[in-house]
Design a protein around this motif. Structure first.
Motif, mmCIF file in Angstrom:
data_model
loop_
_atom_site.group_PDB
_atom_site.id
_atom_site.type_symbol
_atom_site.label_atom_id
_atom_site.label_comp_id
_atom_site.label_asym_id
_atom_site.label_seq_id
_atom_site.Cartn_x
_atom_site.Cartn_y
_atom_site.Cartn_z
ATOM 1 N N GLY A 286 0.810 -1.204 0.000
ATOM 2 C CA GLY A 286 0.000 0.000 0.000
ATOM 3 C C GLY A 286 0.844 1.255 0.000
ATOM 4 N N ALA A 287 1.914 1.244 0.792
ATOM 5 C CA ALA A 287 2.805 2.406 0.837
ATOM 6 C C ALA A 287 3.493 2.632 -0.502
ATOM 7 C CB ALA A 287 3.845 2.211 1.937
ATOM 8 N N ARG A 288 3.913 1.554 -1.154
ATOM 9 C CA ARG A 288 4.568 1.682 -2.460
ATOM 10 C C ARG A 288 3.584 2.240 -3.503
ATOM 11 N NH1 ARG A 288 8.936 -0.548 -5.282
ATOM 12 N NH2 ARG A 288 8.867 0.320 -7.385
ATOM 13 N N ALA A 289 2.331 1.778 -3.464
ATOM 14 C CA ALA A 289 1.336 2.260 -4.420
ATOM 15 C C ALA A 289 1.049 3.744 -4.212
ATOM 16 C CB ALA A 289 0.053 1.447 -4.295
ATOM 17 N N LEU A 290 0.923 4.181 -2.970
ATOM 18 C CA LEU A 290 0.674 5.598 -2.689
ATOM 19 C C LEU A 290 1.853 6.463 -3.120
ATOM 20 C CD1 LEU A 290 -1.111 5.382 0.779
ATOM 21 C CD2 LEU A 290 -2.135 5.917 -1.443
ATOM 22 N N ALA A 291 3.063 5.936 -2.945
ATOM 23 C CA ALA A 291 4.241 6.672 -3.421
ATOM 24 C C ALA A 291 4.207 6.818 -4.932
ATOM 25 C CB ALA A 291 5.512 5.953 -2.973
ATOM 26 N N ASP A 292 3.747 5.771 -5.630
ATOM 27 C CA ASP A 292 3.601 5.848 -7.087
ATOM 28 C C ASP A 292 2.605 6.933 -7.476
ATOM 29 O OD1 ASP A 292 5.426 3.949 -7.745
ATOM 30 O OD2 ASP A 292 4.001 2.438 -8.421
ATOM 31 N N LEU A 293 1.485 7.011 -6.761
ATOM 32 C CA LEU A 293 0.468 8.011 -7.080
ATOM 33 C C LEU A 293 1.025 9.420 -6.901
ATOM 34 C CD1 LEU A 293 -2.415 8.716 -7.883
ATOM 35 C CD2 LEU A 293 -3.060 8.516 -5.468
ATOM 36 N N ALA A 294 1.748 9.635 -5.816
ATOM 37 C CA ALA A 294 2.352 10.953 -5.591
ATOM 38 C C ALA A 294 3.339 11.294 -6.708
ATOM 39 C CB ALA A 294 3.050 10.970 -4.236
ATOM 40 N N ALA A 295 4.129 10.320 -7.135
ATOM 41 C CA ALA A 295 5.095 10.559 -8.204
ATOM 42 C C ALA A 295 4.403 10.808 -9.543
ATOM 43 C CB ALA A 295 6.041 9.360 -8.308
ATOM 44 N N GLN A 296 3.302 10.123 -9.793
ATOM 45 C CA GLN A 296 2.546 10.345 -11.031
ATOM 46 C C GLN A 296 1.985 11.763 -11.076
ATOM 47 O OE1 GLN A 296 -0.378 7.195 -11.072
ATOM 48 N NE2 GLN A 296 1.185 5.591 -11.266
ATOM 49 N N ASN A 297 1.492 12.254 -9.941
ATOM 50 C CA ASN A 297 0.968 13.620 -9.887
ATOM 51 C C ASN A 297 2.071 14.651 -10.107
ATOM 52 O OD1 ASN A 297 -2.015 14.051 -9.203
ATOM 53 N ND2 ASN A 297 -1.473 12.317 -7.899
ATOM 54 N N LEU A 298 3.215 14.433 -9.500
ATOM 55 C CA LEU A 298 4.326 15.355 -9.664
ATOM 56 C C LEU A 298 4.785 15.396 -11.117
ATOM 57 C CD1 LEU A 298 6.383 17.274 -8.403
ATOM 58 C CD2 LEU A 298 7.824 15.270 -7.895
ATOM 59 N N ALA A 299 4.882 14.217 -11.745
ATOM 60 C CA ALA A 299 5.316 14.154 -13.140
ATOM 61 C C ALA A 299 4.322 14.854 -14.059
ATOM 62 C CB ALA A 299 5.487 12.694 -13.558
ATOM 63 N N LEU A 300 3.017 14.704 -13.786
ATOM 64 C CA LEU A 300 2.008 15.360 -14.610
ATOM 65 C C LEU A 300 2.111 16.880 -14.509
ATOM 66 C CD1 LEU A 300 -0.535 15.473 -16.374
ATOM 67 C CD2 LEU A 300 -1.898 15.163 -14.289
ATOM 68 N N ARG A 301 2.271 17.386 -13.313
ATOM 69 C CA ARG A 301 2.328 18.839 -13.132
ATOM 70 C C ARG A 301 3.569 19.436 -13.789
ATOM 71 N NH1 ARG A 301 0.262 17.820 -7.008
ATOM 72 N NH2 ARG A 301 -1.910 17.433 -7.605
ATOM 73 N N ARG A 302 4.656 18.696 -13.759
ATOM 74 C CA ARG A 302 5.874 19.182 -14.414
ATOM 75 C C ARG A 302 5.745 19.148 -15.930
ATOM 76 N NH1 ARG A 302 10.461 16.066 -10.718
ATOM 77 N NH2 ARG A 302 10.560 17.619 -9.033
ATOM 78 N N ALA A 303 4.951 18.199 -16.454
ATOM 79 C CA ALA A 303 4.842 18.029 -17.898
ATOM 80 C C ALA A 303 3.813 18.946 -18.534
ATOM 81 C CB ALA A 303 4.480 16.578 -18.219
ATOM 82 N N GLN A 304 2.934 19.553 -17.737
ATOM 83 C CA GLN A 304 1.871 20.374 -18.307
ATOM 84 C C GLN A 304 2.420 21.621 -19.006
ATOM 85 O OE1 GLN A 304 -2.089 20.320 -18.091
ATOM 86 N NE2 GLN A 304 -0.982 18.484 -18.698
ATOM 87 N N PRO A 305 1.853 21.983 -20.167
ATOM 88 C CA PRO A 305 2.241 23.236 -20.811
ATOM 89 C C PRO A 305 2.006 24.414 -19.881
ATOM 90 C CG PRO A 305 0.896 21.888 -22.277
ATOM 91 C CD PRO A 305 0.867 21.233 -20.938
ATOM 92 N N ALA A 306 2.757 25.464 -20.045
ATOM 93 C CA ALA A 306 2.696 26.605 -19.126
ATOM 94 C C ALA A 306 1.311 27.203 -19.033
ATOM 95 C CB ALA A 306 3.702 27.676 -19.554
ATOM 96 N N GLU A 307 0.539 27.196 -20.172
ATOM 97 C CA GLU A 307 -0.772 27.835 -20.132
ATOM 98 C C GLU A 307 -1.811 27.010 -19.380
ATOM 99 O OE1 GLU A 307 -0.395 25.849 -24.234
ATOM 100 O OE2 GLU A 307 0.864 26.859 -22.743
#
Length: 389
Positions: A286-307
């Motif tokens: 469960g802890a590993r899965a939650l860490a994956d979710l946090a990392a997926q969110n961080l990666a998405l926010r970094r990848a979003q276009p500036a607008e």
């Protein structure tokens, strides 16, 4: 005749409150080879809100094949224990059904004789049996617009779609009207989600195989993109911004950050939670899965276009699963849509009840273009009298 014998069994169950039935049961994890057709006891009512249902049709889902191999067993066993049961085997598969209420507890809404459709959570005994016991909040009066096989294959996928759209803020809310939504995948859950979105007024772009484009439009898609086309990736990125990207294709949460598309929410049905808990145990997994979710969110926010999409909505990833929490309300919504002609179920193939192994093998091959359903009202083969109802 099998049908006449079945009526006699049902009458005996009503009168005596017991009896025997046929059930497809798994006796150990090891795949579909461990599945057996057993003569079993009709399950008793244990809760005041439970009903006993005679099954007419039972739908199959990819989860049934996974469970036969032990997928999710750690979490599902924990849920069984929380409900006071230590029983893991024999395990009855099947999450969907249509049938008739035979008996109900004193607090049950559904009365004997009511034709119902229902979905069962994965930790409960399933529907590949002549009779099944379930909480009446997991069932409702079946839509008149759907026959038994369509209704019997509807609700597990449809309630999963409801859960996913609720996670995306798009289930039966004013926010969905006019919203641009990208739907990836057009299996059972995708088809249900598309119809729910279309009924809510969303503008749905469906990414699917070319042969499913006509179906997508018929179910309410404004646009269908061929996922095998050379310009598919460009079309996805240029087709936004999306208020929601709903992944029913198995891409998973990491796919949210792999394209330069603009989106507010990305909801996927493919999470690593059960896989991680199977491999590492409940706490570590469960802890590993939650860490994956946090990392997926961080990666998405970094990848979003500036607008981005909107300044007030930071893009995020969510996982969605079947949930019985809102089942009663969602079943009522789906019935209303079905009776208005806004919700239907595509059935690919119907197997007779004695051929469950072949039906599950069809599910295991994947790429189904509709539901696979077992017909429990089918006549038994003349040469197989030992198996007749």
């Amino acid at each position: 005749m099998a049908a006449a014998a079945g009526m006699k069994v049902a009458a005996g169950v009503r009168a005596a409150g017991g009896g025997r039935m046929l059930a497809w049961r798994l006796h150990s994890y090891g795949g579909l080879g461990e599945l057996r057709l057993d003569n079993a006891r009709v399950p008793p009512l244990r809760g005041t809100d439970e009903v006993l249902v005679e099954v007419h049709a039972a739908g199959l889902n990819p989860l049934d094949v996974g469970m036969a191999g032990g997928y999710g067993s750690r979490v599902l066993n924990m849920l069984r224990q929380l409900e006071g049961s230590e029983m893991e085997f024999p395990l009855v598969l099947g999450r969907d059904l249509c049938g008739t209420v035979v008996r109900g507890g004193p607090a049950a809404r559904l009365r004997p004789g009511t034709r119902v459709w229902a979905a069962l959570p994965p930790h409960r005994p399933g529907a590949l049996a002549q009779f099944v016991v379930l909480r009446d909040s997991w069932a409702g009066e079946a839509p008149r617009a759907l026959d038994a096989t369509s209704a019997g294959g509807a609700l597990y996928a449809a309630l999963t779609a409801c859960s996913a759209l609720r996670a995306g803020g798009m289930l039966n809310t004013p926010r969905s009207r006019g919203a641009r939504v990208l739907l990836l995948g057009l299996g059972g859950v995708g088809q249900a989600a598309l119809q729910l979105l279309a009924a809510g007024g969303a503008q749905v772009v469906a990414g699917c195989a070319a042969e499913q484009a006509e179906l997508a439009r018929r179910l309410g898609a404004a646009e269908a993109l061929d996922r095998h086309a050379a310009d598919y990736e460009r079309a996805l990125e240029e087709g936004g911004p999306y208020a929601l990207v709903l992944d029913c294709s198995g891409a998973g949460g990491w796919a949210a950050s792999e394209r330069r598309w603009r989106l507010a929410r990305y909801v996927t049905l493919s999470s690593p939670l059960l896989r991680e808990t199977d491999a590492r145990g409940l706490l570590a997994g469960g802890a590993r899965a939650l860490a994956d979710l946090a990392a997926q969110n961080l990666a998405l926010r970094r990848a979003q276009p500036a607008e981005g999409v909107t300044a007030s909505c930071e893009p995020h990833v969510r996982w969605a699963y079947f949930s019985e929490q809102h089942a009663q309300d969602d079943i009522a919504l789906l019935k209303s849509l079905a009776d208005r002609g806004q919700f239907t179920v595509c059935v690919e193939q119907v197997f007779p009840w004695w051929d469950a192994t072949a039906a599950l093998e069809r599910m295991a091959r994947g790429h189904a273009r509709g539901k696979v359903v077992l017909d429990f009202t089918a006549e038994a083969p003349p040469s197989d009298g030992a198996r007749s109802f």
